[in-house]
Enzyme design. Structure first.
Site, PDB file in Angstrom:
ATOM      1  N   CYS A  65       2.499  -2.064   6.880  1.00 44.92           N
ATOM      2  CA  CYS A  65       1.648  -0.924   7.250  1.00 44.92           C
ATOM      3  C   CYS A  65       1.066  -1.095   8.651  1.00 44.92           C
ATOM      4  O   CYS A  65       0.986  -0.134   9.408  1.00 44.92           O
ATOM      5  CB  CYS A  65       0.469  -0.786   6.278  1.00 44.92           C
ATOM      6  SG  CYS A  65       0.859  -1.074   4.564  1.00 44.92           S
ATOM      7  N   ASP A  66       0.626  -2.301   8.984  1.00 42.04           N
ATOM      8  CA  ASP A  66      -0.194  -2.482  10.182  1.00 42.04           C
ATOM      9  C   ASP A  66       0.478  -3.266  11.307  1.00 42.04           C
ATOM     10  O   ASP A  66      -0.077  -3.350  12.407  1.00 42.04           O
ATOM     11  CB  ASP A  66      -1.504  -3.204   9.795  1.00 42.04           C
ATOM     12  CG  ASP A  66      -2.289  -2.415   8.744  1.00 42.04           C
ATOM     13  OD1 ASP A  66      -2.215  -1.174   8.793  1.00 42.04           O
ATOM     14  OD2 ASP A  66      -2.947  -3.036   7.905  1.00 42.04           O
ATOM     15  N   CYS A  91      -1.176  -6.085   4.576  1.00 40.16           N
ATOM     16  CA  CYS A  91       0.093  -5.357   4.600  1.00 40.16           C
ATOM     17  C   CYS A  91       0.672  -5.319   6.017  1.00 40.16           C
ATOM     18  O   CYS A  91       0.296  -4.463   6.823  1.00 40.16           O
ATOM     19  CB  CYS A  91      -0.115  -3.939   4.070  1.00 40.16           C
ATOM     20  SG  CYS A  91       1.379  -2.936   4.119  1.00 40.16           S
TER      21      CYS A  91
END
Ligand code: NAP
Length: 310
Positions: free
Chosen positions: A138-139, A135
Site C-alpha cells: 500500500c505505502d 503494508c
C-alpha cells in the site's frame, strides 16, 4: 430475526473464504460470505506472490484476490460487508450475530485469517499512517529514493523488504537475532541485495518524529547499546494474530489462539468448520488456505446432505 435458515455462512473473504464460497455456490447451497473490510485478506497487502501455482511469473496479491472474487461472482456467491460479533448455537441452527443483525444458518465456515501484530513501542501508534506502516504494497511507492526500515525476519519482513528496494534508496532489515526465519530463497535474495542492510541482533525501541517518522531508536540486544537510525518510514512485520474473538466461547482453540480442526476442517462444534490462517496447524500460505477452504466447504456440503437424508 428473520426465520430463514441458510445452508452456510462463510466468515472472511480471504483465499480460504472465497474458495469455500466457490465450492458452496457451485454446489447450489444457500450461502452468504460475510466480510468486515475488503475481500482478499492478507493477499491484498502482499506485493507479489510467487508460490501460488498457475502463475509462473508470480502475481500481485491484489490481482489474485480480485481474480478469486470474480470467480466466486461467476457462480453467484453473495458477499455482504458486515462485521461478525459472535456465533452462537441454538437448537436447530447456528446464529451469526453481526452489527446489522443476526443470520441463521446450518453451517459456518470460519475463515477470518489473521492480522499483523503491533510492536507496542512508543511512537508506533501515533505515527501510524505517517511513516509507520504494516503494508509495503500500500505505502511502498511513497518512499521513492528514501530510507526505510523493516522490522522482523520472517517471510513477510524479507519479501516486503525486497519489494521496497524497488522504491527506497536503502532498506534496513532490523532483526532481533542473527539469522532470518524466512525461507532460504528469500533470505538469500535479501542478503545479496545491495540496497538492503541487515541490522542483526537489533530491536526497535522507539519511533521518533514530530509529524512524520524521522528517526528510529534501535537497541543492540547483545550489548544493550542504543543508537539512532535516520529513516523516513518503518514497516513492521513481527508476526500475525488469528482473528477469533467472535468464536472464542464456541470452538476449541490451541494455546496460540488458533482454531483446532480435524483434517476435514471440522471444529469441536458440529456444523462449524475453520479454514486458512485461523486454523491450528495451517502453514499459512495462499495455496494451503485455498485447500482448506475447499475441504471445509466440501465436508460442510456432505454434512448437510447427510442431515437432509435422515
Ligand atoms: P513470522 O513468521 O511469525 O515472523 C515474525 C518475525 O518477527 C520473526 O522473524 C520474529 O523473530 C520477529 N518478531 C516477532 N515478535 C517480535 C518482537 N516483539 N520484536 C522483534 N521481532 C519480533 O510472521 P510473518 O513473517 O508475518 O509470517 C506469518 C506466516 O505467514 C508464516 O507462517 C509465514 O511463513 C507465512 N508467510 C508466507 C509467505 C510465503 O510463503 N511467500 C509470505 C508471507 C508470510 P524470530 O525469528 O526471532 O522469532
Amino acid at each position: 430475526m428473520t426465520d430463514k435458515i441458510r445452508d452456510m455462512v462463510i466468515i472472511g473473504g480471504g483465499p480460504a473464504g472465497l474458495t469455500a464460497g466457490i465450492y458452496a455456490s457451485r454446489a447450489l447451497l444457500d450461502v452468504v460470505l460475510l466480510e468486515k473490510g475488503a475481500y482478499g485478506g492478507q493477499m491484498v497487502t502482499t506485493a507479489h506472490i510467487e508460490n501460488y501455482p498457475g502463475f509462473p511469473e508470480g502475481i500481485g496479491g491484489f490481482e489474485l484476490a480480485d481474480l478469486m472474487q470474480k470467480q466466486a461472482e461467476v457462480f453467484g456467491l453473495p458477499i455482504q460487508y458486515r462485521s461478525v460479533e459472535s456465533v452462537v448455537r441454538e437448537e436447530n441452527s447456528l446464529v451469526v450475530n453481526t452489527g446489522d443483525g443476526p443470520v441463521r444458518t446450518r453451517t459456518v465456515i470460519i475463515a477470518t485469517g489473521a492480522t499483523p501484530n503491533k510492536l507496542g513501542v512508543p511512537g508506533e501508534e501515533r505515527l501510524t499512517g505517517r511513516g509507520v506502516s504494516y503494508c509495503a504494497t500500500c505505502d511502498g511507492a511513497l518512499y521513492r529514493d528514501r530510507v526505510v526500515a523493516v522490522i522482523g525476519g520472517g517471510d513477510s519482513a524479507v519479501e516486503e523488504a525486497l519489494f521496497l528496494t524497488r522504491f527506497a534508496s536503502r532498506v534496513h532489515i532490523v532483526h532481533r537475532r542473527d539469522q532470518l526465519r524466512a525461507v532460504p530463497l528469500s533470505a538469500q535474495r535479501a542478503l545479496a541485495n545491495e540496497k538492503i542492510t541487515m541490522e542483526w541482533n537489533t530491536v526497535l525501541r522507539e519511533v521518533k518524529g514530530d509529524s512524520d517518522v524521522q528517526e528510529l531508536l534501535l537497541e543492540d540486544v547483545k550489548s544493550g547499546q542504543t543508537r539512532l537510525l535516520k529513516a523516513d518510514g518503518v514497516f513492521i512485520y513481527v508476526g500475525i494474530t488469528p482473528q477469533v474473538g467472535f468464536v472464542s466461547h464456541l470452538v476449541e482453540m490451541d494455546a496460540g489462539g488458533y482454531v483446532i480442526t480435524d483434517t476435514g476442517m471440522r471444529t469441536s462444534v458440529q456444523g462449524v468448520y475453520a479454514a486458512g490462517d485461523v486454523r491450528s496447524g495451517s502453514i499459512r500460505q495462499v495455496s494451503s488456505a485455498v485447500g482448506d477452504g475447499a475441504t471445509a466447504a466440501y465436508n460442510a456440503y456432505k454434512y448437510l446432505e447427510e442431515k437432509d437424508s435422515i
